[in-house]
Design a protein around this motif. Sequence first.
Motif, PDB file in Angstrom:
ATOM      1  N   ASP A  10       0.986  -1.126   0.068  1.00  0.00           N
ATOM      2  CA  ASP A  10       0.174  -0.107  -0.027  1.00  0.00           C
ATOM      3  C   ASP A  10       0.829   1.332  -0.106  1.00  0.00           C
ATOM      4  O   ASP A  10       1.674   1.443   0.813  1.00  0.00           O
ATOM      5  CB  ASP A  10      -0.962  -0.006   1.308  1.00  0.00           C
ATOM      6  N   ARG A  11       0.821   2.190  -1.153  1.00  0.00           N
ATOM      7  CA  ARG A  11       1.809   3.095  -1.160  1.00  0.00           C
ATOM      8  C   ARG A  11       1.482   4.049  -0.228  1.00  0.00           C
ATOM      9  O   ARG A  11       2.283   4.848   0.205  1.00  0.00           O
ATOM     10  CB  ARG A  11       1.740   3.543  -2.723  1.00  0.00           C
ATOM     11  N   MET A  12       0.218   4.396   0.151  1.00  0.00           N
ATOM     12  CA  MET A  12       0.047   5.637   1.142  1.00  0.00           C
ATOM     13  C   MET A  12       0.693   5.129   2.586  1.00  0.00           C
ATOM     14  O   MET A  12       1.211   5.907   3.239  1.00  0.00           O
ATOM     15  CB  MET A  12      -1.570   5.800   1.344  1.00  0.00           C
ATOM     16  N   THR A  14       3.001   3.042   3.008  1.00  0.00           N
ATOM     17  CA  THR A  14       4.544   2.992   2.916  1.00  0.00           C
ATOM     18  C   THR A  14       5.052   4.397   3.087  1.00  0.00           C
ATOM     19  O   THR A  14       6.139   4.770   3.743  1.00  0.00           O
ATOM     20  CB  THR A  14       4.920   2.460   1.403  1.00  0.00           C
ATOM     21  N   GLU A  15       4.305   5.162   2.509  1.00  0.00           N
ATOM     22  CA  GLU A  15       4.640   6.768   2.886  1.00  0.00           C
ATOM     23  C   GLU A  15       4.589   7.153   4.483  1.00  0.00           C
ATOM     24  O   GLU A  15       5.629   7.774   4.718  1.00  0.00           O
ATOM     25  CB  GLU A  15       3.785   7.608   1.806  1.00  0.00           C
ATOM     26  N   THR A  16       3.366   6.887   4.897  1.00  0.00           N
ATOM     27  CA  THR A  16       3.243   7.129   6.229  1.00  0.00           C
ATOM     28  C   THR A  16       4.134   6.535   7.047  1.00  0.00           C
ATOM     29  O   THR A  16       4.848   7.134   7.877  1.00  0.00           O
ATOM     30  CB  THR A  16       1.742   6.850   6.742  1.00  0.00           C
ATOM     31  N   TYR A  17       4.455   5.443   6.948  1.00  0.00           N
ATOM     32  CA  TYR A  17       5.440   4.428   7.938  1.00  0.00           C
ATOM     33  C   TYR A  17       6.678   5.069   7.703  1.00  0.00           C
ATOM     34  O   TYR A  17       7.368   5.153   8.598  1.00  0.00           O
ATOM     35  CB  TYR A  17       5.495   2.932   7.571  1.00  0.00           C
ATOM     36  N   GLY A  18       7.186   5.480   6.401  1.00  0.00           N
ATOM     37  CA  GLY A  18       8.355   5.752   6.135  1.00  0.00           C
ATOM     38  C   GLY A  18       8.603   7.105   6.613  1.00  0.00           C
ATOM     39  O   GLY A  18       9.619   7.241   7.125  1.00  0.00           O
ATOM     40  N   ARG A  19       7.858   7.971   6.467  1.00  0.00           N
ATOM     41  CA  ARG A  19       7.956   9.277   7.295  1.00  0.00           C
ATOM     42  C   ARG A  19       8.133   9.172   8.795  1.00  0.00           C
ATOM     43  O   ARG A  19       9.152   9.819   9.383  1.00  0.00           O
ATOM     44  CB  ARG A  19       6.634  10.188   6.964  1.00  0.00           C
ATOM     45  N   SER A  20       7.202   8.299   9.286  1.00  0.00           N
ATOM     46  CA  SER A  20       7.530   8.193  10.776  1.00  0.00           C
ATOM     47  C   SER A  20       8.750   7.610  11.129  1.00  0.00           C
ATOM     48  O   SER A  20       9.340   8.130  12.107  1.00  0.00           O
ATOM     49  CB  SER A  20       6.338   7.101  11.210  1.00  0.00           C
ATOM     50  N   ALA A  30      11.963   1.150   1.181  1.00  0.00           N
ATOM     51  CA  ALA A  30      10.758   0.967   0.972  1.00  0.00           C
ATOM     52  C   ALA A  30      10.794  -0.060  -0.343  1.00  0.00           C
ATOM     53  O   ALA A  30      11.089   0.358  -1.358  1.00  0.00           O
ATOM     54  CB  ALA A  30       9.940   1.977   0.998  1.00  0.00           C
TER      55      ALA A  30
END
Length: 128
Positions: A10-12, A14-20, A30
Motif C-alpha cells: 500500500d503506497r499510502m 508506505t509513505e506514512t510509515y516511512g515518514r514516521s 521501501a
Amino acid sequence: MSKILLIEPDRMLTETYGRSLVSAGHQVMACFTAQAGIQAADKQQPDVVILELQLVEHSGIEFLYEFRSYSEWQNIPVIIQTTVPPSEFHDNWELLKQELNVQTYLYKPETSLAQLIDVVAEQLSVPA
C-alpha cells in the motif's frame, strides 16, 4: 542510523510509515513486493524488516522462506505488520517464530504508528 527494510504494497501506508520511521531517526528502504525486498536487502543489509504478509506475486511467507535461506540474514529481526488477523495465524505462530525467526506480529487495525516505532526500537536494542 538504523536501516529498516519496509515491505508494504500500500503506497499510502508506505509513505506514512516511512515518514514516521525517518522522523524516529531511521533510514528506510521501501519496497512494494517480496522480490524488490530481497533485492534491496542484497544491496544494503537491513537492521530490521517490517513485512506485510499480503503481497502481490509472492506472499510475505514466501519472502520469509527466501530471506531466511541466506545465512547472513538469519538473525535480522522481522516484524510482521499486517492486515491478516492474528486469529488466522494462531496455529502457525510457532512456525513463524521458530522456523522463520519472526519476532513480532502486529495487526494493523490495532497498531498505532507510535507502537510500531516502539517495537522497531525494541528490536534494535536486542543483541543478535
